[in-house]
Design a protein around this motif. Structure first.
Motif, PDB file in Angstrom:
ATOM      1  N   GLN A 204       0.832  -1.201   0.000  1.00  8.94           N
ATOM      2  CA  GLN A 204       0.000   0.000   0.000  1.00  8.94           C
ATOM      3  C   GLN A 204       0.867   1.251   0.000  1.00  8.94           C
ATOM      4  OE1 GLN A 204      -2.133  -0.871   3.631  1.00  8.94           O
ATOM      5  NE2 GLN A 204      -3.906  -1.695   2.543  1.00  8.94           N
ATOM      6  N   ASN A 205       1.942   1.214   0.791  1.00  5.94           N
ATOM      7  CA  ASN A 205       2.829   2.370   0.913  1.00  5.94           C
ATOM      8  C   ASN A 205       3.497   2.706  -0.419  1.00  5.94           C
ATOM      9  OD1 ASN A 205       3.955   4.353   2.729  1.00  5.94           O
ATOM     10  ND2 ASN A 205       5.904   3.298   2.530  1.00  5.94           N
ATOM     11  N   GLU A 206       3.784   1.688  -1.212  1.00  8.87           N
ATOM     12  CA  GLU A 206       4.408   1.905  -2.518  1.00  8.87           C
ATOM     13  C   GLU A 206       3.508   2.748  -3.413  1.00  8.87           C
ATOM     14  OE1 GLU A 206       6.393  -0.659  -6.213  1.00  8.87           O
ATOM     15  OE2 GLU A 206       5.363  -1.694  -4.574  1.00  8.87           O
ATOM     16  N   ILE A 207       2.209   2.538  -3.296  1.00  3.22           N
ATOM     17  CA  ILE A 207       1.251   3.325  -4.085  1.00  3.22           C
ATOM     18  C   ILE A 207       1.089   4.717  -3.487  1.00  3.22           C
ATOM     19  CG2 ILE A 207      -1.173   3.471  -4.797  1.00  3.22           C
ATOM     20  CD1 ILE A 207      -1.151   0.346  -4.731  1.00  3.22           C
ATOM     21  N   ILE A 208       0.935   4.769  -2.183  1.00  4.67           N
ATOM     22  CA  ILE A 208       0.715   6.053  -1.502  1.00  4.67           C
ATOM     23  C   ILE A 208       1.840   7.035  -1.792  1.00  4.67           C
ATOM     24  CG2 ILE A 208       0.619   7.165   0.777  1.00  4.67           C
ATOM     25  CD1 ILE A 208      -0.854   4.588   1.745  1.00  4.67           C
ATOM     26  N   ARG A 209       3.090   6.562  -1.747  1.00  3.25           N
ATOM     27  CA  ARG A 209       4.252   7.448  -1.862  1.00  3.25           C
ATOM     28  C   ARG A 209       4.832   7.527  -3.278  1.00  3.25           C
ATOM     29  NH1 ARG A 209       6.790   8.693   3.221  1.00  3.25           N
ATOM     30  NH2 ARG A 209       5.572   7.809   4.921  1.00  3.25           N
ATOM     31  N   ILE A 217      -2.625   3.268 -12.117  1.00  2.00           N
ATOM     32  CA  ILE A 217      -3.794   2.391 -12.248  1.00  2.00           C
ATOM     33  C   ILE A 217      -3.589   1.253 -11.259  1.00  2.00           C
ATOM     34  CG2 ILE A 217      -5.118   0.891 -13.774  1.00  2.00           C
ATOM     35  CD1 ILE A 217      -3.914   2.516 -16.135  1.00  2.00           C
ATOM     36  N   VAL A 218      -4.517   1.096 -10.324  1.00  2.00           N
ATOM     37  CA  VAL A 218      -4.352   0.110  -9.256  1.00  2.00           C
ATOM     38  C   VAL A 218      -5.470  -0.920  -9.322  1.00  2.00           C
ATOM     39  CG1 VAL A 218      -4.185  -0.263  -6.773  1.00  2.00           C
ATOM     40  CG2 VAL A 218      -3.256   1.840  -7.778  1.00  2.00           C
ATOM     41  N   GLN A 219      -5.089  -2.177  -9.536  1.00  2.00           N
ATOM     42  CA  GLN A 219      -6.013  -3.300  -9.439  1.00  2.00           C
ATOM     43  C   GLN A 219      -5.864  -3.886  -8.043  1.00  2.00           C
ATOM     44  OE1 GLN A 219      -8.394  -5.188 -11.018  1.00  2.00           O
ATOM     45  NE2 GLN A 219      -8.270  -6.692  -9.382  1.00  2.00           N
ATOM     46  N   GLY A 220      -6.957  -3.851  -7.272  1.00  2.00           N
ATOM     47  CA  GLY A 220      -6.892  -4.365  -5.905  1.00  2.00           C
ATOM     48  C   GLY A 220      -8.081  -5.241  -5.594  1.00  2.00           C
ATOM     49  N   ILE A 221      -7.831  -6.396  -5.012  1.00  2.00           N
ATOM     50  CA  ILE A 221      -8.917  -7.318  -4.696  1.00  2.00           C
ATOM     51  C   ILE A 221      -9.810  -6.736  -3.600  1.00  2.00           C
ATOM     52  CG2 ILE A 221      -7.600  -9.343  -5.400  1.00  2.00           C
ATOM     53  CD1 ILE A 221      -7.058  -9.860  -2.436  1.00  2.00           C
ATOM     54  N   ALA A 222     -10.971  -7.336  -3.412  1.00  2.00           N
ATOM     55  CA  ALA A 222     -11.924  -6.868  -2.402  1.00  2.00           C
ATOM     56  C   ALA A 222     -11.277  -6.898  -1.024  1.00  2.00           C
ATOM     57  CB  ALA A 222     -13.175  -7.753  -2.416  1.00  2.00           C
ATOM     58  N   GLY A 223     -11.370  -5.767  -0.297  1.00  2.00           N
ATOM     59  CA  GLY A 223     -10.824  -5.695   1.054  1.00  2.00           C
ATOM     60  C   GLY A 223      -9.346  -5.387   1.117  1.00  2.00           C
ATOM     61  N   SER A 224      -8.744  -5.015  -0.015  1.00  2.00           N
ATOM     62  CA  SER A 224      -7.302  -4.737  -0.037  1.00  2.00           C
ATOM     63  C   SER A 224      -6.971  -3.311   0.380  1.00  2.00           C
ATOM     64  CB  SER A 224      -6.729  -5.009  -1.433  1.00  2.00           C
ATOM     65  OG  SER A 224      -7.382  -4.208  -2.409  1.00  2.00           O
ATOM     66  N   GLY A 225      -7.993  -2.510   0.651  1.00  2.00           N
ATOM     67  CA  GLY A 225      -7.756  -1.151   1.137  1.00  2.00           C
ATOM     68  C   GLY A 225      -7.572  -0.123   0.034  1.00  2.00           C
ATOM     69  N   LYS A 226      -8.153  -0.371  -1.130  1.00  2.00           N
ATOM     70  CA  LYS A 226      -7.983   0.546  -2.273  1.00  2.00           C
ATOM     71  C   LYS A 226      -8.385   1.971  -1.933  1.00  2.00           C
ATOM     72  CE  LYS A 226     -10.636  -1.911  -4.941  1.00  2.00           C
ATOM     73  NZ  LYS A 226     -10.813  -3.094  -4.081  1.00  2.00           N
ATOM     74  N   THR A 227      -9.564   2.131  -1.347  1.00  2.00           N
ATOM     75  CA  THR A 227     -10.058   3.481  -1.052  1.00  2.00           C
ATOM     76  C   THR A 227      -9.197   4.152   0.011  1.00  2.00           C
ATOM     77  OG1 THR A 227     -12.300   2.775  -1.601  1.00  2.00           O
ATOM     78  CG2 THR A 227     -12.068   4.826  -0.379  1.00  2.00           C
ATOM     79  N   SER A 228      -8.825   3.405   1.041  1.00  2.00           N
ATOM     80  CA  SER A 228      -7.941   3.958   2.067  1.00  2.00           C
ATOM     81  C   SER A 228      -6.620   4.400   1.456  1.00  2.00           C
ATOM     82  CB  SER A 228      -7.676   2.918   3.160  1.00  2.00           C
ATOM     83  OG  SER A 228      -8.844   2.680   3.915  1.00  2.00           O
ATOM     84  N   VAL A 229      -6.084   3.586   0.584  1.00  2.00           N
ATOM     85  CA  VAL A 229      -4.827   3.924  -0.091  1.00  2.00           C
ATOM     86  C   VAL A 229      -4.990   5.208  -0.898  1.00  2.00           C
ATOM     87  CG1 VAL A 229      -3.281   3.201  -1.961  1.00  2.00           C
ATOM     88  CG2 VAL A 229      -3.877   1.594  -0.144  1.00  2.00           C
TER      89      VAL A 229
END
Length: 677
Positions: A204-209, A217-229
């Motif tokens: 997650q941090n790799e995307i955030i920073r 473009i982020v593909q994230g499975i259900a519950g992976s914290g996409k919105t939080s990220v």
């Protein structure tokens, strides 16, 4: 690893020292703000009273000084807000970082706290703080303004602090997939999404920073914290990019309920909320002649309730190939447009040949309706007329075969040879009128209408928005992305979604990686592969729905199986389930397949069960303690326990497996399913 009594005492002393400094700074900044605000108010009054006796240079200099003072007030006010947030929990982690022959203790919190030019706490977004999320004990590095700093992390410590008191702390030698994360995951849900700043994972941090790529473009499975990220990435960019403000960021959300659900995260991080919208709310400003645009949720309801008489037509409208149909149709309008007659002016007369030459050659590179404006401006400019533009525009339309009636143009699109060839047959006037002559424009038609209008008069470019976040990316068509990119051409995009959570029955991506062709240069595709929401038992069940085998649960096994029940006396069954679940969990949802089923269950239970409510797409208030929610409104939400209900004769079908997957993955701890084979 255990912590000695001496270290505990030292940590408590450090915490007290930090909180004392925060309180001191809160008091000092508050006093300065009060004094400075009075000073600015008095200065503005002085400027107003004396500006008649000041020359333009003096007034300009005084106004600049006033603006600078106001800007300083705003900066101090924002930092004060962050200190107030940090007062009860000043930090949550620490790393001991060895450089050369010294070991520096790096305390990480929501915001920085300095004393006498020393860092008591580092902002979680500071470069050095990134090591807390990315490394365990051992070699580590961070990118400082002066270059890469490489050494070793000697200690990694986490804290649970509440109401300014140290509850507990522990050391570990791995990143944050540990006891602290499990403790957070075990907590009951709340009405609003919480920040995850103390448990951000490495992926997650790799995307955030990420600062190196313009678009993500982020593909994230259900519950992976996409919105939080996404929200923490916004907070990081607001910290990192000079002059970027919350007003410069636009978030596209699936519905208003979801927008309300995420509304606490940025304020918890000490940042102002950004502008949020749904595509339908965004689109209505570009479409005249309709009172409203159908929301995406109501569009889905039309399908799942069986209220769409022509599914083939809807699928055709949403297909990627329909863009070419509109392109060719508008080109025909341009090619066939012509002027008859002439215009007499003071300095020069314009024949029909002159006007057609303007239209077909000089202004051929701009949209059709823009050409009319450009020709009228040319006539005014050449003849020295400053107020004649509107008159000439009216004249040009009258003497041409061009009509600026968007409804009529849209209607004729479906009579064109391009549509008939693409669709395979003609539509009757009655069929066309059924979706054109409505007060509320259908969702699928709004996409085509905006695109067609953009081709005819240009897309309304917006250069003020610098960052775009699109959540639930799989629910947007290629054409929607094209439109958004045309309007916000200068913005950077963060797009997050999951192709396995596609609930649009007419449109599906095989991979979100294909969106690179819209964003083009400087675009990176990334994936989030771990799920933090559901228990292992629920993940095992949801994996089977779609035949997945790569989804793994981080949440510990709770030994509560997914229960499947047949409807007998549903009133009694649901009442018993709710009474049992409310003894254990804070948030419980009955997720129905349709709105109609939601209303039915509500009428059945509301008299005897206190505080139960129905959550609809248009709902303004959001309380998750006990709700009934239709399937297509539940996206992005999560609950401690979920009761999934469909009527006996309306189970989820094979065609609806993605919707079924979505509703099952809303559950964190317990899932009960009625009437589903």
């Amino acid at each position: 690893m255990g912590v000695s009594e001496l270290e505990i005492k030292q940590e408590k002393n450090y915490l007290n020292r930090t909180i004392k400094e925060i309180k001191k700074q809160i008091s000092e900044i508050g006093q300065k703000l009060y004094q400075q605000e009075e000073k600015v108010t008095e200065f503005k009054k002085y400027l107003w009273d004396n500006k008649q006796g000041m020359d333009a240079v003096e007034v300009s200099a005084a106004m600049l000084e006033s603006d600078f003072e106001v800007e300083q007030l705003i900066i101090k006010g924002k930092y004060l807000k962050k200190l107030l947030i940090s007062e009860s929990i000043p930090y949550f982690g620490r790393i001991d970082f060895k450089t050369d022959n010294t070991v520096e203790k790096i305390y990480v919190g929501i915001t920085y706290v300095d004393k006498d030019n020393n860092h008591l706490v580092y902002d979680w977004r500071a470069p050095i703080s990134g090591m807390f999320y990315d490394f365990g004990i051992g070699e580590a590095f961070y990118n400082a303004p002066g270059g890469k700093i490489e050494e070793q992390i000697k200690k990694r410590r986490q804290y649970k602090i509440k109401d300014s008191k140290l509850i507990r702390m522990f050391d570990n030698d791995v990143n944050v997939v540990d006891d602290m994360l499990q403790e957070v995951l075990a907590e009951e849900s709340s009405d609003k999404m919480k920040n995850i700043v103390n448990t951000i994972q490495q992926e997650q941090n790799e995307i955030i920073r990420n600062e190196n790529d313009r678009h993500l473009i982020v593909q994230g499975i259900a519950g992976s914290g996409k919105t939080s990220v996404a929200l923490h990435r916004i907070a990081f960019l607001l910290y990192k990019i000079e002059n970027l403000k919350s007003d410069d960021v636009l978030i596209f959300s699936p519905n208003n309920v979801f927008s309300e659900y995420i509304s606490n995260v940025l304020p918890e991080l000490g940042e102002e909320n950004t502008t949020g919208t749904t595509f339908s709310d965004f689109a209505i400003s570009f479409i005249k002649g309709y009172s409203k645009i159908e929301t995406f949720t109501n569009f889905l309801e039309r399908y799942y309730m069986g209220n769409e008489p022509n599914e083939k037509l809807v699928k055709t409208k949403l297909s990627d190939g329909f863009k070419s149909v509109i392109d060719n149709y508008v080109k025909d309008l341009e090619d066939n447009a012509c002027f008859k007659g002439s215009i007499e002016c003071k300095n020069r007369d314009y024949t029909s040949n002159d006007l057609n030459d303007f239209f077909k050659k000089r202004y051929s590179s701009i949209p059709l309706f823009e050409r009319i404006i450009s020709i009228s401006q040319n006539i005014c400019r050449y003849n020295g007329e400053s107020n004649g533009k509107r008159r000439y525009i009216k004249t040009l339309y009258e003497m041409s075969n061009i009509e600026r009636d968007y409804k009529k143009i849209y209607k004729n699109l479906f009579k064109s040879k391009h549509f008939v060839n693409y669709y395979g047959k003609e539509l009757s006037d009655a069929e066309i009128n059924s979706f054109v002559n409505k007060k509320v424009l259908n969702y699928e038609d709004s996409l085509l209408y905006i695109y067609m209008k953009g081709l005819l008069e240009s897309f309304p470019y917006n250069g003020n928005i610098k960052q775009i976040v699109i959540d639930e990316a799989q629910d947007y068509t290629y054409l929607q992305y094209y439109i958004i990119k045309k309007i916000f051409g200068n913005a950077n995009f963060t797009i997050l979604g999951d192709v396995n959570q596609t609930i649009n029955p007419y449109y599906k991506y095989e991979t979100l990686d294909t969106l690179k062709k819209i964003l083009k240069d400087d675009t990176r595709y990334m994936e989030l592969t771990k799920t933090y929401r559901s228990s292992e038992e629920i993940i095992d069940h949801t994996n089977k729905i779609l035949g997945l085998n790569f989804v793994s649960a981080i949440r510990k096994q709770n030994n509560i199986p997914v229960l499947k029940r047949a409807e007998k006396e549903i009133h009694v069954q649901l009442s018993d389930e709710i009474n049992r679940l409310t003894k254990t969990y804070k948030s419980i949802a009955i997720i129905t397949k349709t709105d109609k089923e939601a209303d039915k269950i509500y009428k059945m239970l509301n008299k005897e069960i206190k505080d139960i409510n129905v959550l609809k797409a248009e709902s303004q208030d959001f309380n998750r303690d006990l709700v009934i929610v239709p399937s297509y409104v539940s996206k992005g939400l999560e609950f401690d326990a979920v009761i999934l209900y469909t009527e006996k004769d309306n189970p989820y079908t094979e065609k609806e497996k993605y919707l079924y997957y979505v509703v099952c993955t809303r559950a964190q701890h317990e899932l009960i399913i009625y009437n589903q084979k």
